[in-house]
Design a protein around this motif. Sequence first.
Motif, PDB file in Angstrom:
ATOM      1  N   VAL A 635     -14.298 -22.003  20.262  1.00  0.00           N
ATOM      2  CA  VAL A 635     -13.481 -23.054  19.652  1.00  0.00           C
ATOM      3  C   VAL A 635     -12.001 -22.740  19.811  1.00  0.00           C
ATOM      4  O   VAL A 635     -11.194 -23.605  20.135  1.00  0.00           O
ATOM      5  CB  VAL A 635     -13.852 -23.218  18.167  1.00  0.00           C
ATOM      6  CG1 VAL A 635     -12.907 -24.195  17.472  1.00  0.00           C
ATOM      7  CG2 VAL A 635     -15.296 -23.679  18.025  1.00  0.00           C
ATOM      8  N   LEU A 636     -11.642 -21.475  19.581  1.00  0.00           N
ATOM      9  CA  LEU A 636     -10.254 -21.083  19.704  1.00  0.00           C
ATOM     10  C   LEU A 636      -9.779 -21.236  21.148  1.00  0.00           C
ATOM     11  O   LEU A 636      -8.644 -21.660  21.405  1.00  0.00           O
ATOM     12  CB  LEU A 636     -10.094 -19.631  19.236  1.00  0.00           C
ATOM     13  CG  LEU A 636      -8.658 -19.071  19.256  1.00  0.00           C
ATOM     14  CD1 LEU A 636      -7.757 -19.880  18.327  1.00  0.00           C
ATOM     15  CD2 LEU A 636      -8.662 -17.606  18.847  1.00  0.00           C
ATOM     16  N   GLU A 637     -10.650 -20.908  22.103  1.00  0.00           N
ATOM     17  CA  GLU A 637     -10.280 -21.026  23.512  1.00  0.00           C
ATOM     18  C   GLU A 637      -9.997 -22.463  23.893  1.00  0.00           C
ATOM     19  O   GLU A 637      -9.011 -22.763  24.578  1.00  0.00           O
ATOM     20  CB  GLU A 637     -11.416 -20.456  24.366  1.00  0.00           C
ATOM     21  CG  GLU A 637     -11.140 -20.478  25.862  1.00  0.00           C
ATOM     22  CD  GLU A 637     -12.290 -19.881  26.660  1.00  0.00           C
ATOM     23  OE1 GLU A 637     -12.166 -19.840  27.896  1.00  0.00           O
ATOM     24  OE2 GLU A 637     -13.302 -19.496  26.043  1.00  0.00           O
ATOM     25  N   ASN A 638     -10.803 -23.372  23.420  1.00  0.00           N
ATOM     26  CA  ASN A 638     -10.624 -24.782  23.765  1.00  0.00           C
ATOM     27  C   ASN A 638      -9.400 -25.381  23.083  1.00  0.00           C
ATOM     28  O   ASN A 638      -8.736 -26.257  23.638  1.00  0.00           O
ATOM     29  CB  ASN A 638     -11.885 -25.573  23.369  1.00  0.00           C
ATOM     30  CG  ASN A 638     -13.094 -25.156  24.183  1.00  0.00           C
ATOM     31  OD1 ASN A 638     -12.960 -24.761  25.353  1.00  0.00           O
ATOM     32  ND2 ASN A 638     -14.277 -25.229  23.582  1.00  0.00           N
ATOM     33  N   ALA A 639      -9.090 -24.891  21.887  1.00  0.00           N
ATOM     34  CA  ALA A 639      -8.000 -25.503  21.118  1.00  0.00           C
ATOM     35  C   ALA A 639      -6.628 -24.957  21.499  1.00  0.00           C
ATOM     36  O   ALA A 639      -5.612 -25.630  21.285  1.00  0.00           O
ATOM     37  CB  ALA A 639      -8.246 -25.291  19.616  1.00  0.00           C
ATOM     38  N   THR A 640      -6.584 -23.778  22.049  1.00  0.00           N
ATOM     39  CA  THR A 640      -5.279 -23.140  22.281  1.00  0.00           C
ATOM     40  C   THR A 640      -4.946 -22.932  23.743  1.00  0.00           C
ATOM     41  O   THR A 640      -3.776 -22.701  24.084  1.00  0.00           O
ATOM     42  CB  THR A 640      -5.240 -21.769  21.592  1.00  0.00           C
ATOM     43  OG1 THR A 640      -6.271 -20.936  22.142  1.00  0.00           O
ATOM     44  CG2 THR A 640      -5.439 -21.923  20.093  1.00  0.00           C
ATOM     45  N   GLY A 641      -5.906 -22.939  24.621  1.00  0.00           N
ATOM     46  CA  GLY A 641      -5.645 -22.632  26.022  1.00  0.00           C
ATOM     47  C   GLY A 641      -5.747 -21.164  26.329  1.00  0.00           C
ATOM     48  O   GLY A 641      -5.527 -20.751  27.475  1.00  0.00           O
ATOM     49  N   LEU A 642      -6.023 -20.365  25.336  1.00  0.00           N
ATOM     50  CA  LEU A 642      -6.258 -18.947  25.587  1.00  0.00           C
ATOM     51  C   LEU A 642      -7.579 -18.762  26.307  1.00  0.00           C
ATOM     52  O   LEU A 642      -8.513 -19.554  26.141  1.00  0.00           O
ATOM     53  CB  LEU A 642      -6.292 -18.168  24.261  1.00  0.00           C
ATOM     54  CG  LEU A 642      -5.025 -18.182  23.403  1.00  0.00           C
ATOM     55  CD1 LEU A 642      -5.319 -17.545  22.045  1.00  0.00           C
ATOM     56  CD2 LEU A 642      -3.896 -17.442  24.089  1.00  0.00           C
ATOM     57  N   ASP A 643      -7.705 -17.722  27.119  1.00  0.00           N
ATOM     58  CA  ASP A 643      -9.001 -17.443  27.715  1.00  0.00           C
ATOM     59  C   ASP A 643      -9.865 -16.696  26.708  1.00  0.00           C
ATOM     60  O   ASP A 643      -9.438 -16.372  25.591  1.00  0.00           O
ATOM     61  CB  ASP A 643      -8.840 -16.666  29.030  1.00  0.00           C
ATOM     62  CG  ASP A 643      -8.131 -15.333  28.857  1.00  0.00           C
ATOM     63  OD1 ASP A 643      -8.441 -14.603  27.895  1.00  0.00           O
ATOM     64  OD2 ASP A 643      -7.252 -15.008  29.689  1.00  0.00           O
ATOM     65  N   ARG A 644     -11.109 -16.412  27.124  1.00  0.00           N
ATOM     66  CA  ARG A 644     -12.061 -15.828  26.177  1.00  0.00           C
ATOM     67  C   ARG A 644     -11.595 -14.449  25.690  1.00  0.00           C
ATOM     68  O   ARG A 644     -11.641 -14.144  24.497  1.00  0.00           O
ATOM     69  CB  ARG A 644     -13.439 -15.709  26.834  1.00  0.00           C
ATOM     70  CG  ARG A 644     -14.528 -15.138  25.904  1.00  0.00           C
ATOM     71  CD  ARG A 644     -14.766 -16.035  24.687  1.00  0.00           C
ATOM     72  NE  ARG A 644     -15.069 -17.376  25.069  1.00  0.00           N
ATOM     73  CZ  ARG A 644     -16.305 -17.806  25.388  1.00  0.00           C
ATOM     74  NH1 ARG A 644     -17.327 -16.980  25.330  1.00  0.00           N
ATOM     75  NH2 ARG A 644     -16.510 -19.070  25.711  1.00  0.00           N
ATOM     76  N   GLY A 645     -11.105 -13.634  26.600  1.00  0.00           N
ATOM     77  CA  GLY A 645     -10.648 -12.313  26.181  1.00  0.00           C
ATOM     78  C   GLY A 645      -9.445 -12.391  25.253  1.00  0.00           C
ATOM     79  O   GLY A 645      -9.350 -11.640  24.281  1.00  0.00           O
ATOM     80  N   GLN A 646      -8.535 -13.292  25.540  1.00  0.00           N
ATOM     81  CA  GLN A 646      -7.364 -13.445  24.673  1.00  0.00           C
ATOM     82  C   GLN A 646      -7.759 -13.972  23.308  1.00  0.00           C
ATOM     83  O   GLN A 646      -7.177 -13.558  22.286  1.00  0.00           O
ATOM     84  CB  GLN A 646      -6.349 -14.380  25.349  1.00  0.00           C
ATOM     85  CG  GLN A 646      -5.709 -13.787  26.593  1.00  0.00           C
ATOM     86  CD  GLN A 646      -4.855 -14.784  27.335  1.00  0.00           C
ATOM     87  OE1 GLN A 646      -5.046 -16.002  27.197  1.00  0.00           O
ATOM     88  NE2 GLN A 646      -3.937 -14.289  28.164  1.00  0.00           N
ATOM     89  N   SER A 647      -8.735 -14.859  23.255  1.00  0.00           N
ATOM     90  CA  SER A 647      -9.190 -15.392  21.968  1.00  0.00           C
ATOM     91  C   SER A 647      -9.818 -14.290  21.131  1.00  0.00           C
ATOM     92  O   SER A 647      -9.554 -14.170  19.924  1.00  0.00           O
ATOM     93  CB  SER A 647     -10.183 -16.530  22.200  1.00  0.00           C
ATOM     94  OG  SER A 647      -9.592 -17.590  22.916  1.00  0.00           O
TER      95      SER A 647
END
Length: 2003
Positions: A635-647
């Motif tokens: 959810v965080l990845e989709n909402a912020t544009g961060l990749d999975r590792g960054q999330s």
Amino acid sequence: MVRGSRGGRGNSRGSWHGPAANRGRSQRSDRDDQTHRPRRVCAYFLAGRCTYGSSCRFSHDEQDVARAREEESSSGATPGEAQRSRDDYFDFKRQIRRYEGSSISLSRWSEIASVWTLATSILDAGNRELHQSVARDLADEEIGGPSFVGMTVRLCNMAQQQHCFEIARPFLRTITHPSLLRCLSIDSFVGTIFRVFGCSNGNQGVAFFSGLHSRLNFSQDTQEALSLIISALYELLHRERKCLLNDDMPNLLATLELKTEQLRVEMGDESRATSELENVAARLGILRRMMDGARGRLANGAPAEAVCSPGDRNFVHSTFPMQIVVPGGAHDNDFADITKIQIFPTLGEVTSDVSEYLPTIDFSQPHFLHDPVQRHLDSAFRLLRHDIFGPLKEAVGALLAQPNLAHAGLSSRFITGNIRAHAYSQASVQHLLIDGCLEAILAFATPPQLRKRSLADQRRWWEESSRLEPGGLVCFVSSRGDDKSLMLFVVTKKNTKDVPEGQHRSTLVSDDCKPAITVRLASEAQSSVAMLTRMYVEKQEGLLIELPGLLPETFVPILGNLQRMMRDGELAFRRYILPHDDSQSGGAQGAASMSPPTYARRPGFKFRLQSITRSGQPALELDPTEPVGSLSPEVLENATGLDRGQSNALIAALTGEYALIQGPPGTGKSYVGVQLVRVLLDHKDEANLGPILVICYTNHALDQFLKHLLDVGIDKIIRIGGQSRAEELEGKNLRIVSKGMAKTPVESRILGQNYSEQKTCLEDAGHRLAPLHQVRKGRLTWSSLRHFLVRHRPEIARQFQAESEDNFQLVGSDPVQVWLGCRQHQSGAVEHAGGETETLALTARAERNIYSLTQHERWALANSWKTQLTQIQSDHLFELVEQVKQHKERIHSVHDDMNRRTLLQADVVGVTTTGLARNIKMLHRLGVKVVICEEAAEVMEPHLISALMPGVEHFIQIGDHRQLRPQIQNYLQFSLETAAGRAHQLDRSQFERRAVGEPGLAPLPVAQLNVQRRMRPEISQLIRRVYPNLVDHDCVRNLPSVVGMRDNLFWLDHDHPEDAKDDGARVKSHSNPWEVSLAAALVRHLVRQGEYSSTDIALLTPYTGQLQKLRAALSKDFEVFLSDRDLETLAKESFETNSSHEESPATDSPPAKKQKVIEKKTLLKTIRLATVDNFQGEEAKVIVVSLVRSNNISKIGFLRIENRINVLLSRAQHGMYLIGNAKTYRNVPMWADVLQQLNARQAVGSSIALACPRHPDTPIMCSTPEDFVLRSPEGGCTLTCDRRLDPCGHKCPAPCHSKRLHDAFDCLQPCPRLREMCSHPCPKLCGQVCGPCVVRVDGVKLPCGHVKNGVACYQTLDSKAIRCSQPVEKVVPWCGHTVTVPCFREVAPNVFTCPMECGQLLPCRHPCPGTCGRCRSEGEGAKVMISHQRCDKVCERPYGTCNHRCAKACHDGQPCGICQEKCEVQCPHSRCNQECQKPCAPCIEKCTWSCAHQGSCMSPCAAPCNRLPCNERCTNTLRCGHQCPSFCGEDCPHEFCQLCCSQKDAQVDLMEFKTYSEISLDETPVVVLSCGHSFTGETLDGLVGMNGVYTTDKYGHFNGLQELSGELTAVPTCPYCKIPIRQFSTKRYNRLINKAVLDETSKRFLVNGRDRLAELEKRVVEEEEELDASRFAVSVGLNTKSDRYAAATRLDKETARLRREMNVEHQPTKKLFDAVLTFQRLERENAGLEHALRNISLSDSNSSPFRLQAPGLQSISQPVYDQQIALGAHRLQLRIQEAMLRDTFTILSRRTNSSLTLPLAPANPLIERSARFLQFCKELIGAATKAKLPRLVIPTCLAYARITQLSGWYRRAITTAAAMEGAEPNIPPVAQGTDNAQDGKEDTTETARALLAQALELCDSFPVGKDYKGEVEETMRMFEGPRYEAVTPEEIAAIKSAMVSGPRGLATHVGHWYTCRNGHPFAIGECGMPMEQARCPECGEAIGGTNHMAMDGTQRDMRMESE
């Protein structure tokens, strides 16, 4: 009262605008003075009721008021609340004062509690000024604050339980309030409060806490009370260390720990309560460690079992039970407690043979400290310190072990192994000075490489060299026999400019002195100061050692902070970074369960993420207590544009209080950090986070991170430290931002006091250096030893003082020098007493008689004085330096608190690890809760420990431990890559240690980023061995190829060997010349493509040696920028920045020329050149790598380390090219893997393929640097460029090149264009701009009528604009001069300056050097103003007392002053060593002039000779064998033989103009002068005037002595060079020369005395004015200074001294006259002429002078001595005495009559002084009259008369007062009859009248006398009144009876008696109150008054009324 306090504060503020205040502001820029400077705002003005208006001392300014309002509003206080706080403060202060001195009463407990409650409410409000005032008042003894604190503590101990807590709670809240504890400005006040609280040894404080604890029951407030107790106890123990040793402290801590545990059980699982109790328990643990550390607890010695962590399965640790080693005792700096270890090494430490104790960091191994925190801090301190100082100790230790220190330093034998050092020989302490601190100037021999260079080359070398830079550490070693010494200094000034002579400043380049630098002591310990002063005084030489890279400011704060943390026992997050206390008893500890940050544990707290979510996405929240359930990474990845590792990393960082984020290259570590900051700032106010602290290891990384924050809109950023290179952050620097922070009044007072006291201490320290400067000069003199002897050897001092004051015949001699005499030994050894006993014995003998000692004993005793003097001054100097240091600390505390308040306004604070340690005291009080550390894997753990402050609740580390590790100095001993270093692993960061784990401690969870956005896939594939899970982002799959290259990734293989050349000791750094050439060619090719900017291409190399050579090669074509870290690395590696200039003469050209070449080639772009280590964290589109190492043994050094390989391979984006020997690198596993991948891609080869973008099918293969020139000369191929040149259309003739280079190419064909204005062809090239036609045209007629040739064609279009240069004559209007100027030149005054010479004579009589136009200007009304130029000639005027001429620049006719040259008086016996201005002591030895013909001179050496000159030729033989050419009796001139010398052509006969070879020496012998010129006797006899002192017969032969005239005679000079003829060069003219020298000496004596007399007279006048000005204040009792006459008394003594020194006995003429008489007496005795004594006749008449006559001897006239100065000094002495007497009499006359009737003393000193004064006046009048000096007689007569009047009044007043009381008057016998002539005693009144009459006659006898006539006549009128006598008691009774009886008498019950100002009685009848004014019949003073009010001076006479 309020007004008074306001004024006091205003005075305190207003007194600090001087130099001391300016020093405190020296670090601020000049712009600070131009901006609005905030002032303290008037509190009453804020409240609307200031009554002072514009005269108020405080600000009413609108800006200041607005600022104050803003501060109040920012603190949440309304104006009414702010006023209420001020009212509360005044009540608080009033209450404190009330209790001062009060006794303790239990009934007052509620009042005491209310005062502390009031204090708490003040601190809770937002007024910072009141916060500081509360602390100041509680520490102020005058107000009673300390006694109130003590009363509170004692009352709590006595009160009942309920009352006790009612008092203790507000008391503890107050003293632990953050407003007090966090404010650095008042830290000393808070320290005083806790000092009073704890009392002696903490007994009172411990008893207080024990009593509180015993009364503490479980209730709702128990947790708060326990927290307050722990906080207060922590502060008490933190500030008062002695409390830790209190016997009751262990029991107190034990009971508090038990109570905390019980409370934990009682409270259950309440999250908030549990969190607070955890904090309490953690604080108790810190207190326990502090106490254990202070008590020195050691481990029990039980070995621990070794445990392997999961990450270290392949490495077996030792399980053998090793013996515990306890450090200490090996040398003077070896202690078990690191807090006792000096940071800088000592001599004993450096020379110790015992190996240094270096602990292992393996917690499974035994250690002498049981506590893990103490062990961790101890290990960090010892390992870091040894890493820093290990090379220094090794180098200096080896040096000190050498038998010959100087030789060892020169040969550099001590520089071995990894040591890099520079040695400077013949070093010494040249000067000591005070410049803010104690500084020294160290001088040393010029380095060998500079000795043959010019000064300009030396200056350039030093300026470009990184040697001896300010801030660097240098070591001074020296030896004297077996005594070795070591001193460490910090360089403060490196100067290469010229220093004017006489200024004590250092310079490295000078013709006159050795190179020198200014330094300060690294450690200002007492022993260091003593050693420094001793070396300075003894001029001890040694060796100066510099180790590049040792900068104390980078490591001293770190080490000091580790010591502080060791004392405090503090270490945040210890549960995550250290094993538990019981870890050694079991297996590995599991990973500690990660808790959320403390601030995030509040119920209901959630992180809101809207600041980082994209628009249109739903609001996200993260619950830190349940991260998995509240928010998923998807959810965080989709909402912020961060990749999975960054999330995942973001969630882990927000939900863990100790978070680790690993970011492989290109995965966006910094981006995640920025997003974290954005989220945290959204909760700053809610969680009370304060500013977020961002820490980086390097300045570059910090700048980059802060710029990223600016890019996302975070603007409230403050950066600490001045090493930023980012322009965007210039205005964000703390130094700039803090300028707007105003100081509080308390801070202003602290600063003012400490600046003032610091200035005083610095001045005193400077004075303490003066004796050391004198002693260093080598001569022990009375002036240098006087203070020491007077204070410490008074008996000896008295003997020298007597010698100094009495023996005036030794003019110019020093009593100590005379006493010591000349040294008899020739060896140069210094005499010393054998020991203390012998020194004491010599001292005892000298105290009895200093002349009882032999010369050897005198020198020995004097040298012991020198040693003692040096030691005493050194001790005083140390104390002053310590005081200065304390004042500076207080000043810094105030500025630090102002900085702290500034930082509180920021959202983000950025700092490097070094800056963090340096400012730890301030940052500790900042209340930081969140710390983010970038580059965490590059930070050494000892550096990172500083960030683990107790208040930190959230610590986030971002880094990558698979890249570069921290940099260390001692790689072999401390790196985990070496076998020896695995036990210490200093280059392992805390990030790596906790991410990987270690024995006894399992790893922590690490959030790893795994998507890289930097490298193209084929490059990122090279590091998959390190990061198996690394994923390429889609953005890197289609990166463009490298322009100009066939392959994007390639290894250029070669077999060219690396350079094995060394510097004589070892290879400093590796290099490979072939790779340098190839890398330069490849980079040049890439730049010529025209597609890459300066940051797109980077050339990397692992070694600084290769970096240096690459820079030299590329500097010829490119301007290369190096990072700061690279420059520092080069400095450490001892490479000079201009080392290549010795190889290439091209570098001798000026830098501007090089720059001009680069600027012309607009397509040449610069590149980024760096070492691999310093390029971590950066990237470039194209990377070129020079691997350097190429050898047959496959040795590649630190390039075998996987971390470094990883960094090297992960910097490129588009392409990477490696240049190296593949065979050398193939044996390293990771390099083998890289080569395998490259071979698979066919990307390894001996030739690299280039590509021509314009002809892509053309193959270009290059294997050597020359191939690039042949096959791609312009960055393309060898084909000719096929494009047209624009705009001409010609074909481009150049080889194939890029478009940018093509566009910049100028067409070289002739210009085909035609002009419209003329038919001349354009001579320029096609590619150039034609411009105007410049063909020269002749015969152009100008408007003025002249014809001009050679005019440019384009100028003929406008003939009026052509300047006619034909010379013509014009008249300047305002001066009338005719000048020749070009025709076009106007001569109007406003545009022309007349060039004619001025020529007018200046006041100095020199012609004006200016021109007419410069000296004349036009003033108002067209008036000509003349202002001549300053004379530029040398003065050359002769001094009046010698033959020297003034050598100063012309000074406009002003006096030349005194001659500063050395005296030139010299005789065969001795010479004068004084300055020319001082009179010489005449030589009284026997004259050496004698010969066989005329006999010997019988006079003293300095007297005019009394024999005739001999005209015979000397018969002696010269050394050459020929006869002497001079006169008989002269010294033979061996170099002037007429036959042998080279001066035969010199003209010696000025009458017949004959040369030396032409004269006959038998007829006319020659005289050789001291200047070297020679003349015949006849020539010189006539020129010097011998006939004026000798008589001659008719043949011209001398036959008698002439009487010497009394006129002053000038010393004769050489006819050629005008140098004076000296006594020692020729004796023939000594009768004349000695007379002239004596006249000159007498003149100097008188001029010197006249100058001293004038100076004293000036001071006497000033003192008279001072006494007059202050008299009124004294008379009315406002000024009661006991030393009123101190200055006057000193003047009295100085005038008396001058009088003695100028007396006849001390005049040179008198001394010489006495010597002549003595010589004649001795001659008579030797000749047996006793009978001649009867024939001696003395005659004294007015017609003939005093004459001594004896048979056979010349008669000698008595000289006439000048007594004007001596008598003038006598007059000046009487003048100051008169001033004191008149002042005393006047003060007594203005006081009441009662002051004259105080208890009578046995003697009256005032009358005695008056009588002595009158006697001295008569003596001076008699002497001055005899000397015919009426100008002295008249003022002395006036003084006699004035004092006679005053003393007469005083005697009458005393007599009257005594008669009133029926007592005898207190008048000394010496003055009983001074009013009337009784019993033969003098009548002073009559004497005064007679003297005044005499003075009146004298007034008409000389011109100046008329000025005195009026004063004399006025004084005479004072003596025309009646005469007074003493009134008897009977007469007083009769007077009173007559006054009160009769019909008009006074009735005693209605009238009153009074006295006038002078004490004369009078009466007033009727009501007895004055109603009218009158005059006193006795003295004429005004008496009476009006309206029943007496006049000033009129007093009631109670004695008359009481009779």
